[in-house]
Design an enzyme around this catalytic site. Sequence first.
Site, mmCIF file in Angstrom:
data_model
loop_
_atom_site.group_PDB
_atom_site.id
_atom_site.type_symbol
_atom_site.label_atom_id
_atom_site.label_comp_id
_atom_site.label_asym_id
_atom_site.label_seq_id
_atom_site.Cartn_x
_atom_site.Cartn_y
_atom_site.Cartn_z
ATOM 1 N N CYS A 175 -12.586 -2.671 28.570
ATOM 2 C CA CYS A 175 -12.333 -3.640 27.396
ATOM 3 C C CYS A 175 -12.091 -4.942 27.756
ATOM 4 O O CYS A 175 -12.416 -6.051 27.000
ATOM 5 C CB CYS A 175 -10.720 -3.089 27.076
ATOM 6 S SG CYS A 175 -10.776 -1.334 26.498
ATOM 7 N N CYS A 206 -7.523 -1.961 30.478
ATOM 8 C CA CYS A 206 -8.800 -1.131 30.699
ATOM 9 C C CYS A 206 -9.771 -2.250 30.856
ATOM 10 O O CYS A 206 -9.860 -3.331 30.142
ATOM 11 C CB CYS A 206 -9.166 -0.599 29.170
ATOM 12 S SG CYS A 206 -10.788 -0.103 28.813
#
Length: 100
Positions: free
Chosen positions: A33, A30
């Site tokens: 993230c 991600c």
Amino acid sequence: MIIIKTQEQFDLEVLKAGNPVLVDFYADWCGPCKALAPLIEELDQEAEGYSVAKVNVDALPELAQQYRVASIPTILVFRDGSCVERSVGLVSKDELKQLI
């Protein structure tokens, strides 16, 4: 920083913690993230009166589902065994501090 690997560890380190715990639900693939990770690490280093934990949603999908984590990154703050705050997406360090 607490890296949650099992449901039992989550129960012990987060739900039964004596202080607030900021939990970062993330995945290695991600992009947002990865962008948030340095801020989470800074919060962990500055932590006074709270703890910081990370949960990889790919490793613990049941836990992510239990807390209705549909998008990542999702930040949950737990106090006294309950989720009291939620933030979804990339946020600033100040916004994270306000959650705690």
